[in-house]
Design an enzyme around this catalytic site. Structure first.
Site, mmCIF file in Angstrom:
data_model
loop_
_atom_site.group_PDB
_atom_site.id
_atom_site.type_symbol
_atom_site.label_atom_id
_atom_site.label_comp_id
_atom_site.label_asym_id
_atom_site.label_seq_id
_atom_site.Cartn_x
_atom_site.Cartn_y
_atom_site.Cartn_z
ATOM 1 N N LYS A 1 33.407 36.715 38.645
ATOM 2 C CA LYS A 1 33.607 36.219 37.284
ATOM 3 C C LYS A 1 33.974 34.734 37.307
ATOM 4 O O LYS A 1 33.410 33.923 36.590
ATOM 5 C CB LYS A 1 34.733 37.043 36.645
ATOM 6 C CG LYS A 1 34.998 36.734 35.220
ATOM 7 C CD LYS A 1 36.073 37.680 34.690
ATOM 8 C CE LYS A 1 36.630 37.140 33.396
ATOM 9 N NZ LYS A 1 37.719 37.949 32.868
ATOM 10 N N GLY B 1 37.964 41.693 34.979
ATOM 11 C CA GLY B 1 37.259 42.006 36.226
ATOM 12 C C GLY B 1 37.148 43.499 36.503
ATOM 13 O O GLY B 1 36.066 44.018 36.799
ATOM 14 N N ARG B 2 38.264 44.213 36.371
ATOM 15 C CA ARG B 2 38.242 45.641 36.729
ATOM 16 C C ARG B 2 37.597 46.513 35.654
ATOM 17 O O ARG B 2 37.516 47.730 35.805
ATOM 18 C CB ARG B 2 39.659 46.121 37.067
ATOM 19 C CG ARG B 2 40.694 45.819 36.000
ATOM 20 C CD ARG B 2 42.109 46.047 36.526
ATOM 21 N NE ARG B 2 43.127 45.630 35.572
ATOM 22 C CZ ARG B 2 43.569 44.375 35.446
ATOM 23 N NH1 ARG B 2 43.059 43.417 36.185
ATOM 24 N NH2 ARG B 2 44.505 44.083 34.566
ATOM 25 N N HIS C 1 42.349 68.964 54.825
ATOM 26 C CA HIS C 1 42.602 69.021 56.272
ATOM 27 C C HIS C 1 43.336 67.781 56.744
ATOM 28 O O HIS C 1 43.286 67.438 57.927
ATOM 29 C CB HIS C 1 41.275 69.206 57.015
ATOM 30 C CG HIS C 1 40.643 70.518 56.676
ATOM 31 N ND1 HIS C 1 40.912 71.670 57.375
ATOM 32 C CD2 HIS C 1 39.822 70.876 55.657
ATOM 33 C CE1 HIS C 1 40.248 72.680 56.820
ATOM 34 N NE2 HIS C 1 39.581 72.220 55.766
ATOM 35 N N GLU D 1 37.541 34.963 49.016
ATOM 36 C CA GLU D 1 36.800 35.926 49.855
ATOM 37 C C GLU D 1 35.309 35.889 49.522
ATOM 38 O O GLU D 1 34.450 35.837 50.401
ATOM 39 C CB GLU D 1 37.323 37.353 49.606
ATOM 40 C CG GLU D 1 38.726 37.620 50.098
ATOM 41 C CD GLU D 1 39.788 37.334 49.046
ATOM 42 O OE1 GLU D 1 39.529 36.525 48.122
ATOM 43 O OE2 GLU D 1 40.883 37.907 49.167
ATOM 44 N N GLU E 1 46.393 47.651 39.107
ATOM 45 C CA GLU E 1 46.338 46.244 38.703
ATOM 46 C C GLU E 1 46.625 46.133 37.199
ATOM 47 O O GLU E 1 47.149 45.139 36.719
ATOM 48 C CB GLU E 1 44.977 45.622 39.047
ATOM 49 C CG GLU E 1 45.014 44.097 39.097
ATOM 50 C CD GLU E 1 43.743 43.458 39.654
ATOM 51 O OE1 GLU E 1 42.739 43.393 38.927
ATOM 52 O OE2 GLU E 1 43.747 43.013 40.817
ATOM 53 N N LYS F 1 47.738 34.765 47.027
ATOM 54 C CA LYS F 1 46.551 33.895 47.178
ATOM 55 C C LYS F 1 47.004 32.468 47.496
ATOM 56 O O LYS F 1 46.465 31.810 48.378
ATOM 57 C CB LYS F 1 45.754 33.854 45.861
ATOM 58 C CG LYS F 1 44.909 35.069 45.579
ATOM 59 C CD LYS F 1 44.040 34.780 44.350
ATOM 60 C CE LYS F 1 43.547 36.036 43.695
ATOM 61 N NZ LYS F 1 42.880 35.813 42.416
HETATM 62 O O1 F6P Z 1 42.474 40.391 42.580
HETATM 63 C C1 F6P Z 1 42.452 39.643 41.418
HETATM 64 C C2 F6P Z 1 41.112 39.581 40.777
HETATM 65 O O2 F6P Z 1 41.189 38.586 39.817
HETATM 66 C C3 F6P Z 1 40.662 40.893 40.170
HETATM 67 O O3 F6P Z 1 41.244 41.154 38.949
HETATM 68 C C4 F6P Z 1 39.201 40.678 40.106
HETATM 69 O O4 F6P Z 1 38.523 41.857 39.873
HETATM 70 C C5 F6P Z 1 38.951 40.072 41.463
HETATM 71 O O5 F6P Z 1 40.087 39.259 41.687
HETATM 72 C C6 F6P Z 1 37.694 39.301 41.618
HETATM 73 O O6 F6P Z 1 37.622 38.200 40.760
HETATM 74 P P1 F6P Z 1 36.279 37.407 40.538
HETATM 75 O O7 F6P Z 1 35.288 38.319 39.915
HETATM 76 O O8 F6P Z 1 36.623 36.257 39.667
HETATM 77 O O9 F6P Z 1 35.797 36.951 41.894
#
Ligand code: F6P
Length: 533
Positions: free
Chosen positions: A195, A253-254, A370, A201, A339, A499
């Protein structure tokens, strides 16, 4: 109202769940149906009085008003000043949705249609890589930009007739290295799902993928697509705007798998099946908006959660899908629930005076049986279990296995509730020929206290439409629990500090910074990790 619920709980704690079934018709009175789903919460300690008090709690918290405000596009995400309208992404044939005086549905539908065209082009081989038809899609994203599509792509594997899909999320190079192993860069499409297009990452993995592709193809960016709101950043990365699919800041995002973040899923199962998934979500929205509170499935699922966690004090809940293809659902729900509702202050900034969202965890049945069910049955702590199971699998020739699966699911819920008494355990030991102290000792180990709560979600078969209903059900459950707690379920400030500190630690690890501002433990660990390199 929570106090009243706690007082009621204290008064009735000695009574067993099994004894509640002496009230006629309990299973019907403590279950609810909508669409293709049946939700049974009769195997919990909620009785008629608790049910009534919980509904009063929802009313007092203003759940209905807050829900309406959400659907009307009010800025209910107050700490970020945003509306919360992921529901608009699945509002296929619903009413107009207006945010800040602007109708948003035309834009949503236009993006959906662009996604569908692109997905078809990829699936039909009209969009080509530099080595021909796309054989593999790699979705690079993390959190909400990974868990939703990864979970749903696995869940809907029987509908998968597009290119192979792979998901890369972790900054650990092992993740991308494993995903790219054996792929042909000339026939791979990389989708960068972020987003913000700044997540460390994702951007690190996207650069690694671009380098990997750059070794084999002249123009790697031409085999990249982006799912992002940050058009300037996707352009900077070199991705052509025709392959950028954006969404507005009112999609968290979620909660984003219903829109562009679902592109990999759409390529896997096709636009028609993807729309069926959206229709399932929309059906749950309609139910949530219109059903009376006492027959409203997301509200009741939330109230069961509040009862178990805030009233009874059980610290975790297990999500146990008896559906191998829902293997990633617990991880998906961990983000969705934890979250969203893992907060410490109320909307107005004052300290929350009750525990916030529970720890959510789980595994598909029967594997969990199990592994950790021992603790669920005989451990001293109580873990409310949320089972889910379909009447039919997709492996028709293996129907007998499906029957076994269902039998196991129902058996676990039954065992949790009824348990096994000392007398029953003694009888078993007596039949084995034991007597005296040894009989007593061995019997004690075979006692199940029972009286452990569980719920059951039943559906016919895990189709796209039904998956849509299930995911939307849980989204609204999280919303209702958040409203009752008075918190903001739609921000996530708790992910920021780690972060920031990771950024400041990188130069310490590479020796560019002495890290004098770090605590002694961190400095010792850095020194050891550097020495061990
Ligand atoms: O972990 C925080 C967060 O902002 C989540 O809410 C989100 O889903 C994820 O990082 C990824 O964010 P982006 O889509 O901006 O890379």
């Amino acid at each position: 109202m929570l106090d009243k619920l706690k007082a009621h709980r204290a008064k009735t704690e000695g009574r067993t769940i099994a004894s509640l079934f002496e009230t006629p018709d309990r299973a019907h009175r403590f279950s609810v149906e909508t669409g293709d789903l049946l939700f049974d919460y009769s195997k919990t300690s909620i009785d008629t009085q608790a049910q009534w008090l919980l509904l009063q709690l929802a009313e007092a918290a203003g759940v209905a008003r807050r829900r309406d405000e959400m659907f009307e596009g009010k800025a209910i995400n107050e700490t970020e000043g945003r509306a919360v309208l992921h529901t608009a992404l699945r509002n296929l044939d619903g009413d107009a949705v207006v945010v800040d005086g602007k109708a948003v549905m035309p834009g949503v539908l236009e993006t959906l249609s662009r996604m569908s065209s692109f997905a078809e082009e990829v699936r039909e081989g009209r969009f080509k890589g530099q080595g021909g038809r796309i054989t593999d899609v790699v979705n690079i994203g993390i959190g909400g930009s990974d868990l939703g599509p990864a979970m749903a792509t696995l869940a809907l594997a029987p509908y998968h007739d597009g290119p192979r899909c792979h998901f890369v999320s972790n900054v650990d190079g092992a993740d991308i290295a494993t995903a790219l192993q054996g792929l042909d860069p000339r026939t791979t499409l990389v989708i960068v799902a972020s987003k913000t297009f700044t997540t460390a990452e994702t951007m690190t993995n996207a650069e690694t993928a671009r380098d990997w592709m750059g070794e084999a193809v002249a123009d790697p960016a031409s085999q990249f697509a982006a799912l992002s709101s940050a058009k300037d950043k996707t352009a900077e990365f070199g991705i052509d705007p025709s392959r950028v699919f954006g969404f507005e800041d009112w999609v968290g995002g979620r909660y984003s798998m219903w829109g562009p973040i679902g592109l990999s899923l759409m390529i896997a199962i096709g636009p028609d099946a993807f729309r069926a998934f959206l229709r399932g979500g929309q059906a749950m929205d309609l139910h949530f908006r219109s059903a009376e509170m006492k027959e409203n499935m997301p509200v009741l699922l939330a109230l069961v959660g509040i009862w178990n966690h805030q009233v009874c004090g059980y610290p975790t809940r297990a999500v146990l899908p008896y559906e191998q293809r829902l293997a990633r659902l617990p991880a998906y729900l961990q983000q969705l629930e934890m979250e969203s509702n893992g907060k410490r202050v109320r909307m107005d900034g004052s300290a929350l005076d009750t525990v916030s969202g529970p720890v959510v965890w789980g595994e598909p049945g029967t594997n969990g049986q199990h592994a950790f069910y021992q603790l669920i049955h005989q451990g001293t702590g109580i873990v409310p279990c949320e089972f889910m199971v379909g009447a039919r699998g997709f492996e028709e020739e293996l129907e007998h296995q499906h029957t076994l699966l269902v039998a196991n699911c129902l058996a676990q819920a039954e065992a949790l509730m009824r348990g096994r008494s000392m007398d029953e355990a003694r009888e078993i030991m007596r039949k084995k020929g034991l007597e005296g102290d040894e009989l007593e000792r061995q019997a004690a180990h075979r006692v199940f206290p029972g009286n452990r709560p569980s719920t059951m979600l039943v559906y016919p078969q895990l189709t796209p439409e039904i998956l849509g209903q299930i995911v939307a059900l849980y989204e609204h459950r999280v919303f209702v629990e958040g409203v009752i707690l008075g918190i903001n379920s739609f921000d996530q400030w708790g992910v920021e500090l780690g972060k920031e500190l990771a950024k400041s630690l990188e130069p310490v690890l590479t020796g560019k910074d002495a890290g004098t501002d770090k605590d002694e433990s961190t400095r010792m660990l850095v020194a050891r990790l550097r020495a061990l390199k």
